[in-house]
Design an enzyme around this catalytic site. Structure first.
Site, PDB file in Angstrom:
ATOM      1  N   GLY C  55       0.982  -1.177   0.020  1.00  0.00           N
ATOM      2  CA  GLY C  55      -0.023  -0.046  -0.129  1.00  0.00           C
ATOM      3  C   GLY C  55       0.561   1.244  -0.132  1.00  0.00           C
ATOM      4  O   GLY C  55       2.041   1.264   0.651  1.00  0.00           O
ATOM      5  N   SER C  56       0.282   2.296  -0.354  1.00  0.00           N
ATOM      6  CA  SER C  56       0.887   3.818  -0.375  1.00  0.00           C
ATOM      7  C   SER C  56       0.695   4.145   1.038  1.00  0.00           C
ATOM      8  O   SER C  56       0.095   3.631   1.793  1.00  0.00           O
ATOM      9  CB  SER C  56       0.396   4.558  -1.447  1.00  0.00           C
ATOM     10  OG  SER C  56       0.578   4.038  -2.656  1.00  0.00           O
ATOM     11  N   HIS C  58       3.686   5.134   2.963  1.00  0.00           N
ATOM     12  CA  HIS C  58       4.909   4.889   3.801  1.00  0.00           C
ATOM     13  C   HIS C  58       5.988   5.274   3.301  1.00  0.00           C
ATOM     14  O   HIS C  58       7.250   4.574   3.712  1.00  0.00           O
ATOM     15  CB  HIS C  58       4.913   3.147   3.990  1.00  0.00           C
ATOM     16  CG  HIS C  58       3.505   2.431   4.500  1.00  0.00           C
ATOM     17  ND1 HIS C  58       3.234   2.903   5.485  1.00  0.00           N
ATOM     18  CD2 HIS C  58       2.684   1.649   3.756  1.00  0.00           C
ATOM     19  CE1 HIS C  58       2.116   1.979   5.685  1.00  0.00           C
ATOM     20  NE2 HIS C  58       1.844   1.268   4.701  1.00  0.00           N
ATOM     21  N   ASP C 111      -1.412  -8.812  -0.115  1.00  0.00           N
ATOM     22  CA  ASP C 111       0.027  -8.487  -0.877  1.00  0.00           C
ATOM     23  C   ASP C 111       0.478  -9.980  -1.212  1.00  0.00           C
ATOM     24  O   ASP C 111       0.811 -10.329  -2.484  1.00  0.00           O
ATOM     25  CB  ASP C 111       1.107  -7.927  -0.148  1.00  0.00           C
ATOM     26  CG  ASP C 111       0.700  -6.319   0.187  1.00  0.00           C
ATOM     27  OD1 ASP C 111       0.115  -5.807  -0.615  1.00  0.00           O
ATOM     28  OD2 ASP C 111       1.123  -5.787   1.185  1.00  0.00           O
ATOM     29  N   HIS C 220      -0.557   0.206  10.222  1.00  0.00           N
ATOM     30  CA  HIS C 220      -1.828   0.653   9.562  1.00  0.00           C
ATOM     31  C   HIS C 220      -2.751   1.045  10.807  1.00  0.00           C
ATOM     32  O   HIS C 220      -3.959   0.885  10.584  1.00  0.00           O
ATOM     33  CB  HIS C 220      -2.419  -0.363   8.783  1.00  0.00           C
ATOM     34  CG  HIS C 220      -1.409  -0.744   7.928  1.00  0.00           C
ATOM     35  ND1 HIS C 220      -0.526  -2.161   7.746  1.00  0.00           N
ATOM     36  CD2 HIS C 220      -1.081   0.051   6.508  1.00  0.00           C
ATOM     37  CE1 HIS C 220      -0.121  -1.917   6.758  1.00  0.00           C
ATOM     38  NE2 HIS C 220      -0.071  -0.833   6.091  1.00  0.00           N
TER      39      HIS C 220
END
Ligand code: ADP
Ligand code: ADP
Ligand code: MG
Ligand code: MG
Ligand code: MG
Ligand code: MG
Lengths: 200, 333, 333, 200
Positions: C55-56, C58, C111, C220
């Site tokens: 995911g974006s 980070h 993922d 998260h």
């Protein structure tokens, strides 16, 4: 009102005590027009001076020079640096003497005012500690009772400038919002002078 | 915003202790006055020294930029408070390699008084000093009072360019002249979304509503040019570019570097969203972008917001900007 | 915490557009599936490719670590959401220099499924893939279920070490083996003080009182091991070191690198305050600290908090960690 | 309940409409036990499939393969990848046919369940979409009225698992807190199946 070595020492005690007493008041005043640290600056500075008290030389010029150094090392705040600058100016003039004559007071303060102005590059009339010193120097020049005159001068300065806008230091950015508010540096000088002349 | 600390009074000393423990190859403490950091490997004899200083809470500014091709030493105070003249004098002492020392720092009243006083202190020790003040924040005064402007992220360019010039073993006058040229070539503006907390104060530096931003706010929370509804990224970027380009127009063929800087909490993701517009606007002037910088170069702890800095370059400034430098936070070349 | 953005749906695409506009010497977009970033200068023919993804939100993880001596390509999804198998397949395609591709990424369900599926897609194109999963977060599962642990900041070490091994032109099996060794040598733990906001969700990922922190929270906002009063920096650092050293004891003569990482908003000042204790605790084990890292290496946008990662090194890992690398966020050598 | 090319197209329409209708419900269910995006995943996925509708080949295996591809490209969410994996499994078996026979349904769903289990590495009985499919496959194996049986099976699965803890996906970290809550993936499958058999 001749100031001897012992007179200096007891004035230091009175000023140091006044600063502890006014800690919150000065922080609050500086909080309204600046960064809120003037009480911190003054207590730290006077504690640093008090710690050197036992080692202050008889030469009253040298003694003031050491006070200036102690104050300046205790913080980098504008007021501390200005006060130290003023003390150094007086120290230079007084070097070699063991007391301060009453009739020299006005000149010493005027000299301090000028050196502080050079340091801070603010104009007289800008509602800063410089104006308190200016009133002081003028009042002491003619007054019979120096102590009473000094105590009155710092009061008058505050009163006269209260309704003007600040134009120097951090308070400058508040512009017209500073009208009606006391300059924290002038308040600090009021406390210092009244403690020095024992009129608090 | 919460802080990770022990005692507020120890914040800066513990920060410096950790910095030096982590990066002893770059930094060392100097002298007895406290909070003075010098290069781990001093500059060569005959190299002009460069010192800076100011309040803590802006990492990498100021201390972080001590390093090869950058600064020689730095004095920092408590968070957002000037260091003392004595600390600055120590920084000047350790920075001096016999060729004099440039004082290169931001235009804040307390810092100016103290650096002036420090200069007088070291004069007795035969150290020659010069001064260049950074005053790049266009929101802090109009162009006709440009000398009253505060110094903000533009100092990163001045540190880099002056540092590279000093490394070339130019003399004090020459290093000072090019530092002044760099300072004159910089224009910055900031926009803040949320405040930070000064440890000793224990409460946020200012209050701002959940849907508000302030254009032009200073890095310590100094009031800006307007406060209002939080705008979109593109609106924010366009207004900031409007203000910068109005103050320093760029023409076809000019060269310019640009720094898109986070004030702290704003993540790089959002800096890149802004950068699209920055590039578009600079491209539209016909100017060429040299070595754009995007990241956290000059911060206010966990404040959220951004600043943009333009640095207009000529041949000399571009060469010095691209010259090698090395510190724990920035490497070029 | 406020965000600077245009439309939440455009957050990631605009971020990538800005990233590539700012650093075209490092990165380029690849393919039609979107959000796939490759090196601007591809690796040499015959070099094993390394891809990652996730995911974006980070940065610098994941995209930032595409670069020389690091990764070859990366697929990112929306904020905190897995990229699609198709994007991952594109990342694998562009990373392949004919010597096969290592998939090196964090252990998150979505993922894993997508990278497995991506591997099946590119099998038809005769690209051989291997896999190493990062599962370094000691707070996310006990040691006897270590394979269930989430991957966090330890991936920075794995990227660096595997990247250096690939640069030495080792074959896929050898690069995979050393990447697995690096992954096995990492232990991390985080502590969060305040949440971040996922643009599309528009509200913070979790709620936490003004005087609270959560030990062991995931990047998260996954629940941690305890929530309670905000502790002092030294208490926080000591507990985190206790937990890491309990999971991977260190002995006299061991070598270890350590990453003291901000989750986003926490400023470097506070990382350095923590680092004093980290160093003290590592020194007390008799282990030698190699190349300590302090900064923002793996973040959750504007979340405030920190993570510590230990990476235990042998000769090979130390050499690869110290080998040169270059991307817009990190340079070694 | 033979499914022809046209039957597939109208099922797609019904499922797509159901996902738009259930957007908030699915996001909320996933918000309670995950990251709150399942409604987004399903609407995006079904929109992507709807867009390819005109180009879907007569070969029903190839058609399902294209649906799987469209879904998988639309997002990387776990559910999307699992659904696509299941569709691909069915697509492989059906390749070359132009319709689906009712008696093949159970086997196709069981095959999809197994491939999805391989992909996601979660156990049956773990309170996931796998359990809905498992109930479906078993119900369809014997039922006379396939549509009614399918609609009942997804309801029963939800009911039977409601009071068990989640053990797979993001919901796993909630452990016993998930007891009493519906698995979002099972809810999505309930909506999909009921829309497919027009029992919503
Ligand atoms: N440039 C200046 N010239 C004269 N007085 C000044 C100047 N700057 C500040 N002052 C005085 O110092 C006071 C503030 O002192 P201080 O709190 O130490 O400042 P700071 O915290 O900004 O360094 C002001 O109220 C004013 O009286
Ligand atoms: N490994 C797995 N095996 C089986 N089903 C799973 C698995 N992971 C997730 N699921 C199913 O997918 C649903 C969540 O899907 P989705 O919201 O797309 O996940 P995410 O957003 O975490 O990628 C769960 O409710 C569950 O039914
Ligand atoms: Mg102040
Ligand atoms: Mg101050
Ligand atoms: Mg998701
Ligand atoms: Mg989800």
């Amino acid at each position: 009102m001749t100031i001897t070595h012992n007179g200096l020492l007891s004035a230091i005690d009175r000023i140091a005590a006044a600063m502890e007493r006014d800690f919150d008041m000065l922080n609050a005043a500086d909080g309204a027009l600046g960064d809120g640290d003037l009480g911190v600056t003054m207590t730290r500075g006077m504690r640093a001076i008090s710690e050197t008290k036992d080692d202050l030389p008889e030469d009253i010029g040298m003694a003031l020079f050491q006070c200036a150094q102690a104050f300046t090392k205790s913080s980098g705040s504008s007021y501390g640096t200005l006060v130290a600058t003023g003390l150094m100016s007086a120290a230079k003039t007084l070097r070699g003497k063991d007391h301060i004559d009453p009739e020299d007071m006005s000149g010493l303060i005027a000299g301090a005012r000028d050196k502080m102005q050079e340091r801070g590059k603010a104009a007289l009339g800008g509602k800063t500690v410089l104006d308190s010193l200016d009133y002081l120097a003028k009042a002491l020049a003619s007054a019979e009772n120096k102590a009473t005159a000094a105590a009155q001068a710092v009061d008058t300065a505050l009163k006269d400038f209260r309704d003007k806008p600040a134009t120097a230091g951090r308070a400058r950015i508040f512009g017209d919002k500073s009208i009606g508010m006391d300059d924290p540096g002038m308040l600090a000088m009021q406390s210092v002078v009244k403690a020095a002349v024992a009129r608090h | 915003m919460k802080k990770i600390l022990n005692s507020p009074d120890a914040y800066v000393d513990e920060m410096l202790a950790g910095l030096i423990a982590a990066h002893s190859e770059h930094y060392q403490m100097y002298g007895d006055s406290g909070k003075v950091v010098a290069r781990a490997k001093p500059g060569k004899p005959g190299k002009v020294g460069i010192v800076t200083g100011g309040g803590s809470g802006h990492l990498p500014v100021f201390t972080g930029y001590v390093g090869q091709g950058l600064l020689d030493a730095c004095a920092v105070g408590d968070v957002f408070a000037s260091p003392s003249a004595e600390q600055m004098a120590d920084a000047i002492r350790v920075a001096d390699n016999g060729a004099g020392v440039l004082r290169l720092y931001g235009n804040y009243g307390g810092d100016v008084m103290n650096f002036d006083m420090a200069g007088e202190l070291v004069e007795f020790e035969d150290i020659t000093c010069s001064t260049v003040l950074l005053a790049d924040d266009v929101a802090s005064a109009p162009p006709d009072e440009a000398e009253k402007r505060r110094g903000v992220a533009g100092m990163v360019y001045a540190f880099k360019i002056a540092g590279a010039a000093a490394e070339e073993e130019r003399d004090l006058a020459a290093v000072t002249a090019v530092a002044q040229k760099a300072a004159d070539a910089c224009r910055s503006i900031g926009a803040a979304l949320s405040p930070c907390t000064v440890p000793q104060a224990g409460k946020p530096t200012f209050e701002i509503a959940d849907d508000e931003m302030e254009m032009g706010m200073g890095i310590h929370g100094e009031p800006g040019v307007w406060r209002g509804k939080l705008q979109s990224a593109d609106e924010i970027a366009n207004e900031m570019m409007d203000r910068l380009l109005a103050d320093m127009p760029l023409a076809n063929g000019d060269r310019v570097s640009v720094l898109v800087n986070s004030l702290g909490a704003t993540p790089p993701e959002e800096l890149y969203i802004l950068y699209r517009i920055v590039k578009e606007r600079l491209d539209a002037t016909g100017a060429r972008i040299i070595m754009p910088l995007v990241g956290r170069y000059a911060t206010s702890m966990e404040m959220s917001g951004v600043s943009f800095t333009l640095c207009k370059l000529d041949d000399e400034l571009e060469r010095l900007l691209r010259a090698p430098c090395d510190c724990a936070f920035w490497r070029v070349g």
